[in-house]
Design a protein around this motif. Structure first.
Motif, PDB file in Angstrom:
ATOM      1  N   GLY A 184      34.937  56.563  40.492  1.00 30.07           N
ATOM      2  CA  GLY A 184      35.083  57.770  41.294  1.00 30.07           C
ATOM      3  C   GLY A 184      35.732  57.503  42.628  1.00 30.07           C
ATOM      4  O   GLY A 184      36.064  56.370  42.980  1.00 30.07           O
ATOM      5  N   GLY A 185      35.898  58.593  43.396  1.00 28.21           N
ATOM      6  CA  GLY A 185      36.425  58.509  44.743  1.00 28.21           C
ATOM      7  C   GLY A 185      37.932  58.472  44.809  1.00 28.21           C
ATOM      8  O   GLY A 185      38.612  58.286  43.799  1.00 28.21           O
ATOM      9  N   GLU A 186      38.456  58.674  46.025  1.00 30.24           N
ATOM     10  CA  GLU A 186      39.899  58.656  46.253  1.00 30.24           C
ATOM     11  C   GLU A 186      40.218  57.921  47.552  1.00 30.24           C
ATOM     12  O   GLU A 186      39.468  57.996  48.513  1.00 30.24           O
ATOM     13  CB  GLU A 186      40.445  60.084  46.333  1.00 30.24           C
ATOM     14  N   GLY A 187      41.356  57.229  47.554  1.00 29.90           N
ATOM     15  CA  GLY A 187      41.855  56.577  48.747  1.00 29.90           C
ATOM     16  C   GLY A 187      41.186  55.263  49.080  1.00 29.90           C
ATOM     17  O   GLY A 187      40.066  54.989  48.648  1.00 29.90           O
ATOM     18  N   ASN A 188      41.889  54.408  49.830  1.00 28.83           N
ATOM     19  CA  ASN A 188      41.386  53.126  50.316  1.00 28.83           C
ATOM     20  C   ASN A 188      40.674  52.352  49.210  1.00 28.83           C
ATOM     21  O   ASN A 188      39.495  52.012  49.326  1.00 28.83           O
ATOM     22  CB  ASN A 188      40.443  53.345  51.499  1.00 28.83           C
ATOM     23  N   PRO A 189      41.365  52.014  48.126  1.00 25.03           N
ATOM     24  CA  PRO A 189      40.718  51.477  46.916  1.00 25.03           C
ATOM     25  C   PRO A 189      39.910  50.192  47.143  1.00 25.03           C
ATOM     26  O   PRO A 189      40.391  49.230  47.749  1.00 25.03           O
ATOM     27  CB  PRO A 189      41.890  51.220  45.977  1.00 25.03           C
ATOM     28  N   LEU A 190      38.698  50.223  46.649  1.00 21.33           N
ATOM     29  CA  LEU A 190      37.779  49.089  46.713  1.00 21.33           C
ATOM     30  C   LEU A 190      37.455  48.619  45.299  1.00 21.33           C
ATOM     31  O   LEU A 190      37.146  49.440  44.425  1.00 21.33           O
ATOM     32  CB  LEU A 190      36.483  49.504  47.412  1.00 21.33           C
ATOM     33  N   VAL A 191      37.498  47.315  45.083  1.00 19.40           N
ATOM     34  CA  VAL A 191      37.074  46.722  43.817  1.00 19.40           C
ATOM     35  C   VAL A 191      35.795  45.934  44.058  1.00 19.40           C
ATOM     36  O   VAL A 191      35.737  45.083  44.953  1.00 19.40           O
ATOM     37  CB  VAL A 191      38.159  45.791  43.230  1.00 19.40           C
ATOM     38  N   LEU A 192      34.762  46.226  43.261  1.00 19.64           N
ATOM     39  CA  LEU A 192      33.529  45.445  43.241  1.00 19.64           C
ATOM     40  C   LEU A 192      33.573  44.590  41.988  1.00 19.64           C
ATOM     41  O   LEU A 192      33.658  45.122  40.875  1.00 19.64           O
ATOM     42  CB  LEU A 192      32.310  46.368  43.218  1.00 19.64           C
ATOM     43  N   GLU A 217      35.627  33.379  35.653  1.00 15.78           N
ATOM     44  CA  GLU A 217      35.242  32.998  37.008  1.00 15.78           C
ATOM     45  C   GLU A 217      34.770  31.556  37.080  1.00 15.78           C
ATOM     46  O   GLU A 217      35.089  30.832  38.030  1.00 15.78           O
ATOM     47  CB  GLU A 217      34.142  33.932  37.526  1.00 15.78           C
ATOM     48  N   GLU A 218      33.988  31.127  36.076  1.00 15.80           N
ATOM     49  CA  GLU A 218      33.391  29.787  36.128  1.00 15.80           C
ATOM     50  C   GLU A 218      34.429  28.669  36.047  1.00 15.80           C
ATOM     51  O   GLU A 218      34.123  27.517  36.352  1.00 15.80           O
ATOM     52  CB  GLU A 218      32.354  29.621  35.013  1.00 15.80           C
ATOM     53  N   VAL A 219      35.644  29.007  35.652  1.00 16.70           N
ATOM     54  CA  VAL A 219      36.704  28.000  35.619  1.00 16.70           C
ATOM     55  C   VAL A 219      37.812  28.309  36.621  1.00 16.70           C
ATOM     56  O   VAL A 219      38.862  27.682  36.615  1.00 16.70           O
ATOM     57  CB  VAL A 219      37.286  27.833  34.196  1.00 16.70           C
ATOM     58  N   GLY A 220      37.574  29.305  37.503  1.00 17.25           N
ATOM     59  CA  GLY A 220      38.402  29.442  38.686  1.00 17.25           C
ATOM     60  C   GLY A 220      39.469  30.504  38.738  1.00 17.25           C
ATOM     61  O   GLY A 220      40.111  30.661  39.782  1.00 17.25           O
ATOM     62  N   HIS A 221      39.689  31.289  37.652  1.00 15.40           N
ATOM     63  CA  HIS A 221      40.781  32.264  37.731  1.00 15.40           C
ATOM     64  C   HIS A 221      40.400  33.645  37.205  1.00 15.40           C
ATOM     65  O   HIS A 221      41.254  34.433  36.806  1.00 15.40           O
ATOM     66  CB  HIS A 221      42.029  31.747  36.999  1.00 15.40           C
ATOM     67  N   GLY A 222      39.114  33.970  37.274  1.00 18.15           N
ATOM     68  CA  GLY A 222      38.676  35.266  36.763  1.00 18.15           C
ATOM     69  C   GLY A 222      39.297  36.445  37.483  1.00 18.15           C
ATOM     70  O   GLY A 222      39.739  37.414  36.867  1.00 18.15           O
ATOM     71  N   GLY A 223      39.360  36.377  38.820  1.00 20.77           N
ATOM     72  CA  GLY A 223      39.853  37.500  39.601  1.00 20.77           C
ATOM     73  C   GLY A 223      41.301  37.389  40.013  1.00 20.77           C
ATOM     74  O   GLY A 223      41.724  38.019  40.983  1.00 20.77           O
ATOM     75  N   SER A 224      42.091  36.638  39.289  1.00 21.14           N
ATOM     76  CA  SER A 224      43.481  36.402  39.691  1.00 21.14           C
ATOM     77  C   SER A 224      44.389  37.607  39.448  1.00 21.14           C
ATOM     78  O   SER A 224      45.543  37.615  39.892  1.00 21.14           O
ATOM     79  CB  SER A 224      44.052  35.174  38.968  1.00 21.14           C
ATOM     80  N   TYR A 225      43.879  38.645  38.767  1.00 21.42           N
ATOM     81  CA  TYR A 225      44.668  39.864  38.557  1.00 21.42           C
ATOM     82  C   TYR A 225      43.770  41.074  38.802  1.00 21.42           C
ATOM     83  O   TYR A 225      42.717  41.198  38.187  1.00 21.42           O
ATOM     84  CB  TYR A 225      45.241  39.911  37.145  1.00 21.42           C
ATOM     85  N   VAL A 226      44.178  41.947  39.717  1.00 22.43           N
ATOM     86  CA  VAL A 226      43.432  43.161  40.043  1.00 22.43           C
ATOM     87  C   VAL A 226      44.424  44.313  40.156  1.00 22.43           C
ATOM     88  O   VAL A 226      45.646  44.086  40.206  1.00 22.43           O
ATOM     89  CB  VAL A 226      42.637  43.004  41.358  1.00 22.43           C
ATOM     90  N   PRO A 227      43.955  45.573  40.203  1.00 17.70           N
ATOM     91  CA  PRO A 227      44.880  46.698  40.362  1.00 17.70           C
ATOM     92  C   PRO A 227      45.756  46.540  41.600  1.00 17.70           C
ATOM     93  O   PRO A 227      45.308  46.079  42.651  1.00 17.70           O
ATOM     94  CB  PRO A 227      43.935  47.901  40.496  1.00 17.70           C
ATOM     95  N   ALA A 228      47.004  46.941  41.474  1.00 19.42           N
ATOM     96  CA  ALA A 228      47.984  46.722  42.545  1.00 19.42           C
ATOM     97  C   ALA A 228      47.635  47.463  43.827  1.00 19.42           C
ATOM     98  O   ALA A 228      48.029  47.037  44.916  1.00 19.42           O
ATOM     99  CB  ALA A 228      49.370  47.138  42.060  1.00 19.42           C
ATOM    100  N   ASP A 229      46.884  48.561  43.715  1.00 22.15           N
ATOM    101  CA  ASP A 229      46.578  49.350  44.906  1.00 22.15           C
ATOM    102  C   ASP A 229      45.329  48.871  45.646  1.00 22.15           C
ATOM    103  O   ASP A 229      44.927  49.468  46.651  1.00 22.15           O
ATOM    104  CB  ASP A 229      46.430  50.832  44.552  1.00 22.15           C
ATOM    105  N   THR A 230      44.701  47.789  45.196  1.00 23.82           N
ATOM    106  CA  THR A 230      43.462  47.305  45.808  1.00 23.82           C
ATOM    107  C   THR A 230      43.669  46.988  47.288  1.00 23.82           C
ATOM    108  O   THR A 230      44.579  46.239  47.657  1.00 23.82           O
ATOM    109  CB  THR A 230      42.958  46.041  45.082  1.00 23.82           C
ATOM    110  N   ALA A 231      42.804  47.574  48.131  1.00 26.01           N
ATOM    111  CA  ALA A 231      42.852  47.317  49.563  1.00 26.01           C
ATOM    112  C   ALA A 231      41.753  46.367  49.999  1.00 26.01           C
ATOM    113  O   ALA A 231      41.900  45.633  50.978  1.00 26.01           O
ATOM    114  CB  ALA A 231      42.729  48.637  50.335  1.00 26.01           C
TER     115      ALA A 231
END
Length: 339
Positions: A56-64, A216-230
């Protein structure tokens, strides 16, 4: 809140019951996809195996972000005596697994039970204790096997996955004991947040997405996220131990780990939110730690980054936390995305 905590506890048990050492995460990801769809969301499964859902939500994109891959092992070779020599997946500590029950998963879907032991585990036989290093550990299958041919007949090959028994327990006093609280406990917390947003009609003041990673346990889990992530916050485990302020009943806010300092302004905002809501928290420095969001930064994303999590004792061991730590972490994340 009690219903939310009960739901999170149930999700933890379901997630830890699914073996998912790094690279063997398909079933855990399928479970997340199904669960999020049942809540009314439209999750996406990446080529890599990560699960992403906007809640949900709009603007200022946050990834948890949390991760569902765990420590574990892989069959490195098959010994002449019918035992399996393992190789580590992630920062697995063999001394913590000596005597642990395990399962071996073959590429054609067969599952065998076994036990992890060092090459001479009997106190009544060995003259000296064998050092619990990888080259001295082996998997004894609960099958009548005596040589390589017997193992071949079972369909077990080099590269098959070895998963440790999680032994998940939540006591009446609220203590949580299990392998792989790192990071299935925080994955369960994020599922609890997703459910609350739907069930309680919570309004989010910004675009919020949940990312469940699988390497994550081998070091590259979060190496790709949505392009708009702030902004991105790894919701992982908080460390408990010497020279640290966090306990199992608190939420830890990490200021610095082995990858360097986290974003100063974001950490300050999280601290102020925790204070405003009277949450039990600690600001800590972790000497031997790396998170998904650091992989995101190294991949070149221009984001603010942070790391929080419920206090977990005996990390990469048979771990322990508490439902109070879950509550404080959940309340911090919820407040941060709604105010």
């Amino acid at each position: 809140m009690e219903k939310n905590l009960e739901f999170i506890g149930e999700q933890l048990k379901k997630l830890t019951a699914i073996p998912s050492p790094s690279s063997y995460t398909e079933k855990a990801a399928e479970y997340l996809m199904e669960t999020l769809k049942e809540m009314g969301y439209e999750p996406e499964l990446s080529n890599k195996g990560n699960v992403l859902v906007t809640i949900g939500g709009e603007g200022n994109p946050l990834v948890l972000a949390s991760h569902i891959d765990t420590l574990g092992a892989m069959v490195r070779s098959i010994k002449d005596n019918g035992r399996l020599r393992p190789t580590t997946l992630g920062g697995h500590q063999w001394r913590t697994a000596d005597g642990e029950n395990c399962t071996v998963h073959t590429r054609d879907g067969r599952v065998y039970t076994g036990v992890v032991l060092n090459t001479e585990p009997s106190a009544h036989v060995a003259d000296e204790k064998v050092e619990q290093t990888e080259e001295n550990m082996e998997i004894l299958l609960d099958e009548n096997v005596e040589n390589k041919e017997d193992i071949d007949a079972l369909g077990i090959q080099v590269g098959d996955i070895i998963a440790m028994d999680p032994r998940t327990v939540i006591t009446e006093s609220g203590y949580i004991k299990s392998r792989f609280l790192d990071d299935k406990l925080s994955a369960a917390i994020l599922l609890g947040l997703a459910k609350a947003v739907k069930d309680e009609g919570i309004t989010l003041h910004r675009k919020v997405s949940l990312l469940f990673t699988v390497y994550e346990e081998v070091g590259h889990g979060g190496s790709y996220v949505p392009a708009d992530t702030a902004e991105m916050i790894s919701v992982d485990m908080g460390c408990v131990g010497a020279d640290l302020g966090c306990t199992e009943r608190m939420v830890s806010i990490c200021a610095k780990d082995s990858g360097g300092p986290y974003n100063y302004n974001l950490i300050t905002a999280l601290v102020n939110t925790a204070k405003a809501h009277g949450l039990d928290f600690a600001i800590d420095v972790y000497p031997h730690y790396g998170s998904d969001v650091e992989a995101t930064l190294r991949a070149g994303y221009d984001i603010r980054h942070g790391l929080i999590g419920p206090g977990v004792y005996a990390s990469h061991n048979y771990e322990r936390s508490h439902m109070d730590g879950v509550k404080n972490t959940y309340e911090l994340v919820k407040a941060y995305v709604t105010e």
